[in-house]
Scaffold this motif. Structure first.
Motif, PDB file in Angstrom:
ATOM      1  N   ASN A 182      52.940  33.244  36.129  1.00 57.61           N
ATOM      2  CA  ASN A 182      51.813  32.861  36.969  1.00 57.61           C
ATOM      3  C   ASN A 182      50.809  31.836  36.561  1.00 57.61           C
ATOM      4  O   ASN A 182      50.954  31.477  35.341  1.00 57.61           O
ATOM      5  CB  ASN A 182      50.910  34.130  37.059  1.00 57.61           C
TER       6      ASN A 182
ATOM      7  N   THR B 117      47.624  36.655  38.463  1.00 54.97           N
ATOM      8  CA  THR B 117      48.164  38.295  37.957  1.00 54.97           C
ATOM      9  C   THR B 117      46.881  38.724  37.026  1.00 54.97           C
ATOM     10  O   THR B 117      46.206  37.701  36.378  1.00 54.97           O
ATOM     11  CB  THR B 117      49.289  38.020  37.101  1.00 54.97           C
ATOM     12  N   ASN B 118      46.705  39.824  37.037  1.00 57.42           N
ATOM     13  CA  ASN B 118      45.392  40.799  36.331  1.00 57.42           C
ATOM     14  C   ASN B 118      46.282  41.302  35.115  1.00 57.42           C
ATOM     15  O   ASN B 118      47.200  41.998  35.084  1.00 57.42           O
ATOM     16  CB  ASN B 118      44.809  41.685  36.913  1.00 57.42           C
ATOM     17  N   ILE B 119      45.521  40.866  33.818  1.00 58.94           N
ATOM     18  CA  ILE B 119      46.348  41.466  32.733  1.00 58.94           C
ATOM     19  C   ILE B 119      45.057  42.230  32.039  1.00 58.94           C
ATOM     20  O   ILE B 119      43.989  41.999  32.066  1.00 58.94           O
ATOM     21  CB  ILE B 119      46.292  40.343  31.606  1.00 58.94           C
TER      22      ILE B 119
ATOM     23  N   GLY C 213      50.420  31.324  41.705  1.00 62.61           N
ATOM     24  CA  GLY C 213      50.202  33.088  41.391  1.00 62.61           C
ATOM     25  C   GLY C 213      49.014  33.256  40.629  1.00 62.61           C
ATOM     26  O   GLY C 213      48.630  32.597  39.555  1.00 62.61           O
TER      27      GLY C 213
ATOM     28  N   GLN D 178      55.104  31.388  42.836  1.00 58.68           N
ATOM     29  CA  GLN D 178      54.343  32.158  41.835  1.00 58.68           C
ATOM     30  C   GLN D 178      53.837  30.973  40.591  1.00 58.68           C
ATOM     31  O   GLN D 178      52.747  31.375  40.193  1.00 58.68           O
ATOM     32  CB  GLN D 178      55.188  33.184  41.091  1.00 58.68           C
TER      33      GLN D 178
ATOM     34  N   LEU E 186      45.689  33.474  35.041  1.00 54.84           N
ATOM     35  CA  LEU E 186      45.598  34.914  34.556  1.00 54.84           C
ATOM     36  C   LEU E 186      44.419  35.385  34.349  1.00 54.84           C
ATOM     37  O   LEU E 186      43.374  34.714  33.694  1.00 54.84           O
ATOM     38  CB  LEU E 186      46.146  35.043  32.839  1.00 54.84           C
TER      39      LEU E 186
ATOM     40  N   SER F 149      60.307  37.788  38.999  1.00 46.78           N
ATOM     41  CA  SER F 149      58.981  37.422  38.783  1.00 46.78           C
ATOM     42  C   SER F 149      58.706  38.156  37.725  1.00 46.78           C
ATOM     43  O   SER F 149      59.009  39.214  37.250  1.00 46.78           O
ATOM     44  CB  SER F 149      57.995  38.039  40.155  1.00 46.78           C
ATOM     45  N   ASP F 150      57.381  37.566  37.014  1.00 47.77           N
ATOM     46  CA  ASP F 150      56.830  38.131  35.824  1.00 47.77           C
ATOM     47  C   ASP F 150      55.352  37.588  35.553  1.00 47.77           C
ATOM     48  O   ASP F 150      55.107  36.723  36.235  1.00 47.77           O
ATOM     49  CB  ASP F 150      57.878  37.573  34.369  1.00 47.77           C
ATOM     50  N   GLU F 151      54.810  37.817  34.367  1.00 46.83           N
ATOM     51  CA  GLU F 151      53.424  37.613  34.329  1.00 46.83           C
ATOM     52  C   GLU F 151      53.303  36.139  33.566  1.00 46.83           C
ATOM     53  O   GLU F 151      52.367  35.505  34.366  1.00 46.83           O
ATOM     54  CB  GLU F 151      52.865  38.585  33.208  1.00 46.83           C
TER      55      GLU F 151
END
Length: 131
Positions: free
Chosen positions: A66, A43-45, A41, A37, A69, A61-63
């Motif tokens: 990644n 991620t969508n914010i 990784g 990740q 972003l 796992s966390d934001e």
């Protein structure tokens, strides 16, 4: 010695003699999920016209772990994304509507503004963010 967590990526560092017979599960999570990740990784914010604080957990796992972003949502002013103050590189794409930049910043120090419609590489040295 009890397990601890690494500073930047919060990977579980198994203590000597701990997790007899199950250490493979922790190792697989560290390598196959968390490290992956951090490197690949995305991620969508979704900004809700207010400050957004990235999730930041030990060993799951966390934001904030990644690498990329992708920021969406609608803002009526420049808004902040608050990230942990640890050594880390991010690629941030500002896809918000409203025409405003988003700033990645920690709870203190300086941040970096990513203008609307652009993508930027930023890094934190543990105290401040830089482009």
């Amino acid at each position: 010695m009890a397990s601890t967590f690494s500073t930047s990526l919060r990977l579980e560092l198994i203590g000597d003699g701990d997790q007899s017979g199950i250490w493979g599960q922790t190792t697989n999570t560290n390598l196959g999920t968390l490290l992956e990740q951090a490197i690949t990784g995305v991620t969508n914010i979704t900004m809700l016209d207010t400050t957004y604080t990235l999730s930041n957990y030990n060993g799951v796992s966390d934001e904030s772990r990644n690498a990329v972003l992708v920021v969406g949502g609608t803002n009526t002013a420049q808004r902040n994304i608050v990230a942990p103050l640890v050594k880390k590189v991010y690629i941030i794409k500002n896809s918000t509507t409203g025409g405003y930049g988003v700033q990645i910043i920690g709870t203190s120090g300086t941040g970096v503004v990513i203008p609307n419609g652009t993508t930027a590489s930023v890094y934190c040295d543990g105290a401040n963010f830089y482009a």
